[in-house]
Design a protein around this motif. Structure first.
Motif, PDB file in Angstrom:
ATOM      1  N   TYR A 206       7.291  12.966   7.659  1.00 19.33           N
ATOM      2  CA  TYR A 206       6.217  11.987   7.841  1.00 19.33           C
ATOM      3  C   TYR A 206       6.565  10.688   7.114  1.00 19.33           C
ATOM      4  CZ  TYR A 206       1.218  10.477   7.280  1.00 19.33           C
ATOM      5  OH  TYR A 206       0.015   9.823   7.269  1.00 19.33           O
ATOM      6  N   THR A 207       7.075  10.812   5.896  1.00 15.85           N
ATOM      7  CA  THR A 207       7.445   9.639   5.107  1.00 15.85           C
ATOM      8  C   THR A 207       8.680   8.959   5.684  1.00 15.85           C
ATOM      9  OG1 THR A 207       6.535  10.743   3.142  1.00 15.85           O
ATOM     10  CG2 THR A 207       7.957   8.837   2.775  1.00 15.85           C
ATOM     11  N   LEU A 208       9.656   9.748   6.138  1.00 15.07           N
ATOM     12  CA  LEU A 208      10.858   9.175   6.741  1.00 15.07           C
ATOM     13  C   LEU A 208      10.519   8.368   7.989  1.00 15.07           C
ATOM     14  CD1 LEU A 208      13.976   8.963   6.746  1.00 15.07           C
ATOM     15  CD2 LEU A 208      13.998  11.029   8.172  1.00 15.07           C
ATOM     16  N   ALA A 209       9.541   8.827   8.770  1.00  8.44           N
ATOM     17  CA  ALA A 209       9.147   8.090   9.974  1.00  8.44           C
ATOM     18  C   ALA A 209       8.596   6.707   9.613  1.00  8.44           C
ATOM     19  CB  ALA A 209       8.104   8.884  10.755  1.00  8.44           C
ATOM     20  N   VAL A 293      24.028  23.390   2.220  1.00  9.31           N
ATOM     21  CA  VAL A 293      23.901  24.016   3.540  1.00  9.31           C
ATOM     22  C   VAL A 293      22.517  23.747   4.128  1.00  9.31           C
ATOM     23  CG1 VAL A 293      25.599  25.854   3.209  1.00  9.31           C
ATOM     24  CG2 VAL A 293      23.236  26.235   2.497  1.00  9.31           C
ATOM     25  N   ASP A 294      21.539  23.484   3.265  1.00  8.47           N
ATOM     26  CA  ASP A 294      20.188  23.207   3.772  1.00  8.47           C
ATOM     27  C   ASP A 294      19.892  21.715   3.819  1.00  8.47           C
ATOM     28  OD1 ASP A 294      19.809  22.582   1.105  1.00  8.47           O
ATOM     29  OD2 ASP A 294      18.237  24.073   0.741  1.00  8.47           O
ATOM     30  N   TYR A 295      20.944  20.906   3.920  1.00 12.04           N
ATOM     31  CA  TYR A 295      20.754  19.454   3.942  1.00 12.04           C
ATOM     32  C   TYR A 295      19.818  19.043   5.071  1.00 12.04           C
ATOM     33  CZ  TYR A 295      21.483  14.543   4.834  1.00 12.04           C
ATOM     34  OH  TYR A 295      21.267  13.204   5.079  1.00 12.04           O
ATOM     35  N   ASP A 296      18.847  18.242   4.711  1.00  6.74           N
ATOM     36  CA  ASP A 296      17.879  17.681   5.643  1.00  6.74           C
ATOM     37  C   ASP A 296      17.646  16.256   5.166  1.00  6.74           C
ATOM     38  OD1 ASP A 296      14.905  16.902   6.020  1.00  6.74           O
ATOM     39  OD2 ASP A 296      15.105  18.533   7.452  1.00  6.74           O
ATOM     40  N   LEU A 297      17.894  15.275   6.029  1.00  6.00           N
ATOM     41  CA  LEU A 297      17.818  13.875   5.618  1.00  6.00           C
ATOM     42  C   LEU A 297      16.493  13.556   4.948  1.00  6.00           C
ATOM     43  CD1 LEU A 297      18.752  10.925   5.562  1.00  6.00           C
ATOM     44  CD2 LEU A 297      17.925  10.700   7.916  1.00  6.00           C
ATOM     45  N   ALA A 298      15.395  13.969   5.563  1.00  5.55           N
ATOM     46  CA  ALA A 298      14.074  13.642   5.029  1.00  5.55           C
ATOM     47  C   ALA A 298      13.833  14.334   3.697  1.00  5.55           C
ATOM     48  CB  ALA A 298      12.995  14.019   6.043  1.00  5.55           C
ATOM     49  N   ASN A 299      14.062  15.644   3.652  1.00  2.00           N
ATOM     50  CA  ASN A 299      13.834  16.401   2.413  1.00  2.00           C
ATOM     51  C   ASN A 299      14.705  15.892   1.272  1.00  2.00           C
ATOM     52  OD1 ASN A 299      11.877  18.093   3.402  1.00  2.00           O
ATOM     53  ND2 ASN A 299      13.027  19.977   3.085  1.00  2.00           N
ATOM     54  N   ASN A 300      15.976  15.684   1.560  1.00  3.75           N
ATOM     55  CA  ASN A 300      16.907  15.269   0.529  1.00  3.75           C
ATOM     56  C   ASN A 300      16.497  13.920  -0.060  1.00  3.75           C
ATOM     57  OD1 ASN A 300      19.354  15.758  -0.971  1.00  3.75           O
ATOM     58  ND2 ASN A 300      20.396  14.269   0.316  1.00  3.75           N
ATOM     59  N   ALA A 301      16.178  12.973   0.810  1.00  2.00           N
ATOM     60  CA  ALA A 301      15.825  11.636   0.341  1.00  2.00           C
ATOM     61  C   ALA A 301      14.512  11.628  -0.423  1.00  2.00           C
ATOM     62  CB  ALA A 301      15.756  10.676   1.529  1.00  2.00           C
ATOM     63  N   VAL A 302      13.489  12.299   0.101  1.00  2.00           N
ATOM     64  CA  VAL A 302      12.188  12.265  -0.564  1.00  2.00           C
ATOM     65  C   VAL A 302      12.252  12.974  -1.913  1.00  2.00           C
ATOM     66  CG1 VAL A 302      11.042  14.363   0.303  1.00  2.00           C
ATOM     67  CG2 VAL A 302       9.713  12.273  -0.019  1.00  2.00           C
ATOM     68  N   ASN A 303      13.049  14.031  -2.007  1.00  5.28           N
ATOM     69  CA  ASN A 303      13.151  14.755  -3.274  1.00  5.28           C
ATOM     70  C   ASN A 303      13.917  13.967  -4.328  1.00  5.28           C
ATOM     71  OD1 ASN A 303      11.636  16.960  -2.439  1.00  5.28           O
ATOM     72  ND2 ASN A 303      13.405  18.063  -1.641  1.00  5.28           N
ATOM     73  N   TRP A 304      14.994  13.296  -3.925  1.00  8.27           N
ATOM     74  CA  TRP A 304      15.718  12.457  -4.877  1.00  8.27           C
ATOM     75  C   TRP A 304      14.848  11.301  -5.339  1.00  8.27           C
ATOM     76  CZ3 TRP A 304      19.938  12.655  -7.850  1.00  8.27           C
ATOM     77  CH2 TRP A 304      20.851  13.688  -7.616  1.00  8.27           C
ATOM     78  N   GLN A 305      14.109  10.691  -4.426  1.00  7.48           N
ATOM     79  CA  GLN A 305      13.232   9.593  -4.840  1.00  7.48           C
ATOM     80  C   GLN A 305      12.107  10.113  -5.740  1.00  7.48           C
ATOM     81  OE1 GLN A 305      12.297   6.138  -2.977  1.00  7.48           O
ATOM     82  NE2 GLN A 305      13.668   6.273  -1.217  1.00  7.48           N
ATOM     83  N   TRP A 306      11.652  11.320  -5.484  1.00 11.66           N
ATOM     84  CA  TRP A 306      10.617  11.906  -6.344  1.00 11.66           C
ATOM     85  C   TRP A 306      11.132  12.050  -7.769  1.00 11.66           C
ATOM     86  CZ3 TRP A 306       9.904  16.198  -9.434  1.00 11.66           C
ATOM     87  CH2 TRP A 306       8.579  16.500  -9.780  1.00 11.66           C
ATOM     88  N   ALA A 308      13.762  10.560  -9.156  1.00 11.10           N
ATOM     89  CA  ALA A 308      14.166   9.276  -9.726  1.00 11.10           C
ATOM     90  C   ALA A 308      12.970   8.389 -10.069  1.00 11.10           C
ATOM     91  CB  ALA A 308      15.092   8.550  -8.754  1.00 11.10           C
ATOM     92  N   GLY A 309      11.776   8.751  -9.586  1.00 11.42           N
ATOM     93  CA  GLY A 309      10.574   7.993  -9.904  1.00 11.42           C
ATOM     94  C   GLY A 309      10.315   6.816  -9.000  1.00 11.42           C
ATOM     95  N   CYS A 310      11.082   6.693  -7.900  1.00 13.57           N
ATOM     96  CA  CYS A 310      10.957   5.495  -7.064  1.00 13.57           C
ATOM     97  C   CYS A 310      10.328   5.772  -5.705  1.00 13.57           C
ATOM     98  CB  CYS A 310      12.315   4.841  -6.870  1.00 13.57           C
ATOM     99  SG  CYS A 310      13.576   5.911  -6.131  1.00 13.57           S
ATOM    100  N   GLY A 311       9.807   7.002  -5.482  1.00 17.93           N
ATOM    101  CA  GLY A 311       9.166   7.321  -4.214  1.00 17.93           C
ATOM    102  C   GLY A 311       7.691   6.964  -4.215  1.00 17.93           C
ATOM    103  N   ILE A 312       7.052   7.121  -3.050  1.00 20.27           N
ATOM    104  CA  ILE A 312       5.647   6.721  -2.959  1.00 20.27           C
ATOM    105  C   ILE A 312       4.735   7.702  -3.677  1.00 20.27           C
ATOM    106  CG2 ILE A 312       5.853   5.369  -0.845  1.00 20.27           C
ATOM    107  CD1 ILE A 312       4.899   7.792   0.718  1.00 20.27           C
TER     108      ILE A 312
END
Length: 370
Positions: A206-209, A293-306, A308-312
Motif C-alpha cells: 500500500y505504501t509502495l503504491a 530468499v524472501d526478498y520483497d521490494l515493498a517489505n524490504n524497503a518499508v522495513n529498512w525505512q522503519w 532507519a527512522g525515515c519512514g511514514i
C-alpha cells in the motif's frame, strides 16, 4: 489458446487468472527464464520446477521466456480502496490494520480442472554453484512441508526469540506466490498475531503504491540530509558477520548461509548498520535484496525505512537497538551458538555507547527540518 504469465504468483490454487483462463480455452503458462544471481533466484528456480510439475498435471505446459508480463502480488485486501474517513491514504499502520480487520477476505479460489495438454515442455536443470546448492537444500520445495511444522500458538508466544523454533518460515513462499495470503488467512484467521503480519505486508505494498521510489528515497524528506558516513570496509565487516557483536554476527552469518534471518535479528542488524555504523539504509536495502530468499521490494524497503527512522510510520530515531541487551532480553544464546563458530573471538568494531551518542548527534543535525 490463452497465455497466463507467472511471476509473483507461482501456484495453481487460489490463482483466479489461471482458473478463469482455463475455463475459457486451452492455456499455456509463461514464466521468466531462471537465472542464478541472488538468493531469491535460487528459491525461485526451485519453485518454478515445482510449478512446472503442478501445471503439467493440469495439462498446462510451462514455457520459459527472457521477458514476461509480471503479475501483481496477491494481497489480503484490495488496498487501493482502504482509505481514511476523509478519503485519504493511511500513513500509520495501526489505523490501517484496524480498517482491514473490518473487511472480509475473499474465499480461496479452487485449483482448476485438468485440461488436455496442447504440448509438453521440459524444465532446464541448472548447475548451481555451491552457495546456491546450500540455500536450495535448506528450503523444502513444497510449502505444505513448512505449514506442517508451523504452530501458530507458539508463534504468538515465542516469535521474537531467535533460539526458539517459533517463526513460520513462510515468507519466502509468500514472496514468490507459492502460497497466497488468502490461503494463509483461511487457515489461520483466528490467530491475530499472525494475521497482523499479513496485514503489515499489505501495508508495505500500500505504501509502495503511494511512494514508488521508497527503496531509494526516504519518506521523511529531511532524512535526505542525514549525515551518513558510507564506509565500504565497515559494510563488508557487517556483511561477513565480523562486527564483534555476537547477535549481529550470528544473524549476518545465518543470512549468508540460508538466505534468511530471524525477524527480530533483522531489526537489530539493520539498526546496527544504520545507527551504530552510520551507513546509508539504501545500501542495506540493496544487500538484503541480493541475500534474502524472501526478498520483497515493498517489505524490504518499508522495513529498512522503519528501522532507519525515515519512514511514514517509522520507529522513532532515538530507538537504537542495543545488540547486547537484545541478546539477553530475547534469550539468543542457542541461536548465537548455532551460527557462530566455536572459536569466534571478534573485537567490537564500534563501542555501543559512543556509537549511540554519535547517531543521536547526527540526528540532531536534521531533526529541526522535520
Amino acid at each position: 489458446m490463452i497465455e497466463v504469465h507467472f511471476h509473483h504468483n507461482l501456484r495453481v490454487t487460489d490463482n483466479s487468472v489461471l482458473s478463469e483462463a482455463m475455463a475459457q480455452d486451452q492455456v499455456v503458462a509463461i514464466a521468466q527464464q531462471p537465472t542464478i544471481m541472488t538468493a531469491q533466484d535460487v528459491f525461485r528456480y526451485q519453485q518454478l520446477r515445482r510449478l512446472h510439475r503442478e501445471l503439467a498435471a493440469l495439462g498446462v505446459p510451462l514455457v520459459l521466456k527472457e521477458q514476461v508480463i509480471k503479475d501483481k502480488p496477491t494481497l489480503l485486501h484490495d488496498v487501493a480502496t482502504v482509505v481514511t474517513k476523509q478519503g485519504t491514504p493511511y500513513k500509520v499502520f495501526t489505523p490501517f490494520y484496524k480498517a482491514c480487520l473490518k473487511r472480509n477476505v475473499r474465499s480461496v479460489v479452487a485449483k482448476p480442472m485438468q485440461q488436455e495438454a496442447p504440448f509438453t515442455t521440459d524444465f532446464p536443470q541448472l548447475a548451481l554453484p555451491q552457495w546456491a546448492q546450500k540455500i536450495s537444500a535448506y528450503w523444502p520445495q513444497d510449502v505444505q512441508e513448512v505449514l506442517a511444522n508451523f504452530t501458530p500458538q507458539r508463534y504468538a508466544a515465542k516469535r521474537d526469540f531467535p533460539s526458539e523454533q517459533a517463526i513460520s518460515y513462510l515468507s519466502p513462499y509468500l514472496a514468490v506466490g507459492a502460497i497466497s495470503p488468502v490461503q494463509l488467512h483461511a487457515t489461520f484467521s483466528e490467530y491475530e498475531s499472525f494475521i497482523r503480519q499479513l496485514i503489515w505486508r499489505d501495508f508495505a505494498h500500500y505504501t509502495l503504491a503511494q511512494y514508488p521510489l521508497m527503496a531509494s528515497e526516504p519518506l521523511r524528506e529531511h532524512f535526505n540530509h542525514f549525515p551518513y558516513q558510507r564506509d565500504e570496509q565497515l559494510q563488508v565487516l557487517w556483511q561477513q558477520g565480523k562486527t564483534g557483536y555476537p547477535l549481529v554476527d550470528a544473524g549476518m552469518r545465518e543470512l549468508y548461509a540460508t538466505g534468511y534471518m530471524h525477524n527480530r535479528v533483522r531489526m537489530v542488524c539493520a539498526s546496527f548498520f544504520t545507527k551504530h555504523l552510520l551507513q546509508p539504509w539504501q545500501d542495506g536495502v540493496k544487500y538484503f535484496s541480493e541475500q534474502l530468499v524472501d526478498y520483497d521490494l515493498a517489505n524490504n524497503a518499508v522495513n529498512w525505512q522503519w528501522v532507519a527512522g525515515c519512514g511514514i510510520d517509522a520507529s522513532p530515531y532515538f530507538r537504537i537497538f542495543n545488540p547486547i541487551t537484545q541478546r539477553t532480553k530475547f534469550k539468543a544464546e542457542a541461536y548465537i551458538k548455532k551460527w557462530l563458530p566455536a572459536d569466534y573471538n571478534v573485537l567490537p568494531i564500534v563501542d555501543h555507547k559512543a556509537a549511540r551518542a554519535r547517531a543521536l548527534a547526527a540526528y540532531d543535525m536534521i531533526k529541526g527540518e522535520n
